[in-house]
Scaffold this active site. Structure first.
Site, PDB file in Angstrom:
ATOM      1  CB  CYS A  87      -4.308   2.615 -10.548  1.00 31.36           C
ATOM      2  SG  CYS A  87      -3.100   1.331 -10.883  1.00 31.36           S
ATOM      3  CB  CYS A  95      -6.948  -0.300  -8.413  1.00 37.54           C
ATOM      4  SG  CYS A  95      -5.212  -0.010  -7.981  1.00 37.54           S
ATOM      5  CE  LYS A 161      -1.086  -4.375  -6.200  1.00 39.67           C
ATOM      6  NZ  LYS A 161      -1.567  -3.859  -7.484  1.00 39.67           N
ATOM      7  NE  ARG A 171       1.016   2.997  -5.411  1.00 40.80           N
ATOM      8  CZ  ARG A 171       0.470   2.856  -4.214  1.00 40.80           C
ATOM      9  NH1 ARG A 171       0.377   3.902  -3.407  1.00 40.80           N
ATOM     10  NH2 ARG A 171       0.003   1.683  -3.827  1.00 40.80           N
ATOM     11  NE  ARG A 183      -2.732   1.608  -5.752  1.00 42.68           N
ATOM     12  CZ  ARG A 183      -2.999   2.678  -6.501  1.00 42.68           C
ATOM     13  NH1 ARG A 183      -4.141   3.318  -6.354  1.00 42.68           N
ATOM     14  NH2 ARG A 183      -2.125   3.126  -7.383  1.00 42.68           N
ATOM     15  CD  GLU A 199      -8.317 -11.327  -1.077  1.00 40.56           C
ATOM     16  OE1 GLU A 199      -8.684 -11.630  -2.221  1.00 40.56           O
ATOM     17  OE2 GLU A 199      -8.817 -10.378  -0.446  1.00 40.56           O
ATOM     18  CE  LYS A 214       2.691  -5.399  -7.196  1.00 37.74           C
ATOM     19  NZ  LYS A 214       1.838  -4.867  -8.230  1.00 37.74           N
ATOM     20  CE1 TYR A 279       9.229  -2.832 -12.913  1.00 33.61           C
ATOM     21  CE2 TYR A 279       9.485  -3.496 -10.618  1.00 33.61           C
ATOM     22  CZ  TYR A 279       8.692  -3.055 -11.654  1.00 33.61           C
ATOM     23  OH  TYR A 279       7.358  -2.837 -11.424  1.00 33.61           O
TER      24      TYR A 279
HETATM   25  C1  PBG Z   1      -1.491  -1.400  -9.237  1.00 31.21           C
HETATM   26  C2  PBG Z   1      -0.112  -1.920  -9.392  1.00 31.21           C
HETATM   27  C3  PBG Z   1       0.892  -1.770  -8.445  1.00 31.21           C
HETATM   28  C4  PBG Z   1       2.049  -2.344  -8.960  1.00 31.21           C
HETATM   29  C5  PBG Z   1       1.723  -2.888 -10.190  1.00 31.21           C
HETATM   30  N1  PBG Z   1       0.374  -2.613 -10.444  1.00 31.21           N
HETATM   31  C6  PBG Z   1       0.864  -1.286  -7.066  1.00 31.21           C
HETATM   32  C7  PBG Z   1       0.150  -0.104  -6.656  1.00 31.21           C
HETATM   33  O1  PBG Z   1       0.368   1.003  -7.215  1.00 31.21           O
HETATM   34  O2  PBG Z   1      -0.639  -0.223  -5.740  1.00 31.21           O
HETATM   35  C8  PBG Z   1       3.356  -2.351  -8.222  1.00 31.21           C
HETATM   36  C9  PBG Z   1       4.528  -2.797  -8.929  1.00 31.21           C
HETATM   37  C10 PBG Z   1       5.810  -2.413  -8.329  1.00 31.21           C
HETATM   38  O3  PBG Z   1       5.923  -1.735  -7.288  1.00 31.21           O
HETATM   39  O4  PBG Z   1       6.804  -2.800  -8.943  1.00 31.21           O
HETATM   40  N2  PBG Z   1      -2.401  -1.897 -10.102  1.00 31.21           N
HETATM   41 ZN    ZN Z   2      -4.143  -0.493  -9.930  1.00 35.27          ZN
END
Ligand code: PBG
Ligand code: ZN
Length: 290
Positions: A87, A95, A161, A171, A183, A199, A214, A279
């Site tokens: 992505c 993605c 996820k 994002r 998504r 999953e 997540k 974070y």
């Molecule tokens: C997508 C991806 C996402 C996050 C990490 N990799 C989510 C998305 O945009 O759908 C989210 C991480 C976050 O919110 O801290 N490959």
């Molecule tokens: Zn992605």
């Protein structure tokens, strides 16, 4: 977050304390990670060029690959986990590959994810972490890594996820928002906890070594249930929106930031997480040593 170019340290406005760094300045952050005693980092790259085949994702000299080389060279003991997804590199922000009707091309995406994982491993990544949610990607990546001589590189799968509004600030940071649609055809329905268990089982069958749940905060039931059912390392991803909410409330003086953060992370541990991606890592590591 590593960004193409030179002399960059760009603040992510929705994630106070989080920056996009160019490779020549990334040591500023990694030094802090190392001195806080944090064992591992998860790296996301923002390329200077996006296209419909996500070529930046598997470019041997892409920004992420070069960052991994630099970090492993300078900090050999730090575990570098490469996020594997398209992505940040696709012009659509999705993605996976997309057809002319806007549908995701699951199977056509698998070779690109495999090539991405291989190039990250070649650059020195210790672990690869597919976050795309295409069906069959763990098996494809495992086969590709083995064939390329990376039998020992583990796969940390984002197995459960959910299609979450909590990813909003990420994002901005990764410049990866979808240009159209959402998504929901590849990430999971937040209401469907049972699918998460399927999953996870599928990813483990396909060869995942460790699993990610997540987001974390609104999904602690999923963490607990997975902990009870699956005897593998379980990682909770404390995502960007969860971080942003705490930072925003703290900046207003509405909450006790240190106590709330540590209580939140403790809840994830209590729900069964062996490790937490957060974070808050640098701050939390210091607070835990106080
Ligand atoms: C997508 C991806 C996402 C996050 C990490 N990799 C989510 C998305 O945009 O759908 C989210 C991480 C976050 O919110 O801290 N490959
Ligand atoms: Zn992605």
């Amino acid at each position: 977050f590593v960004v193409a170019g030179r002399d960059k340290k760009i603040p992510v406005s929705s994630m106070p304390g989080v920056f996009q760094y160019s490779i020549d300045r990334i040591d500023e952050e990694i030094d802090e990670v190392a001195s806080a005693g944090i064992p591992a980092i998860l790296i996301f790259g923002i390329p200077d060029h996006k296209d419909d085949k996500a070529t930046g994702a598997y470019d041997e000299h892409g920004v992420t690959q070069e960052a991994i080389r630099h970090i492993k060279d300078k900090y050999p003991d730090l575990i570098v986990i490469a996020d594997v997804c398209l992505c940040e590199y696709t012009s659509t922000g999705h993605c996976g590959m997309v057809d002319d009707k806007g549908h995701i091309l699951n199977d056509e995406t698998l070779p690109l994810l495999t090539a991405t994982a291989e190039s990250m491993a070649r650059a020195g990544a210790d672990i690869v972490a597919p976050s795309d949610m295409m069906d069959g990607r763990v098996a494809a990546i495992r086969e590709g890594l083995d064939a390329a001589g990376f039998e020992l590189t583990p796969i940390l799968a984002y197995s459960a996820k959910f299609a979450s509004a909590y990813y909003g600030p990420f994002r901005d940071a990764a410049e990866s928002a979808p240009k159209f649609g959402d998504r929901k055809t590849y990430q999971m329905d937040p209401a469907n906890g049972r699918e998460a268990m399927r999953e996870i089982a599928d990813d483990l069958d396909e060869g995942a070594d460790m699993i990610i749940i997540k987001p974390a905060m609104a999904y602690l039931d999923i963490c607990k249930e997975a902990r009870l059912r699956f005897n593998v390392p379980l990682i909770a991803y404390n995502v960007s929106g969860e971080y942003a909410m705490i930072k925003a409330a703290a900046a207003n003086g509405w909450i006790d930031e240190k106590r709330i953060t540590l209580e939140t992370l403790t809840g994830m541990k209590r729900a069964g997480a062996d490790r937490i991606i957060t974070y808050h890592a640098i701050e939390a590591a210091h607070w835990l040593q106080d």
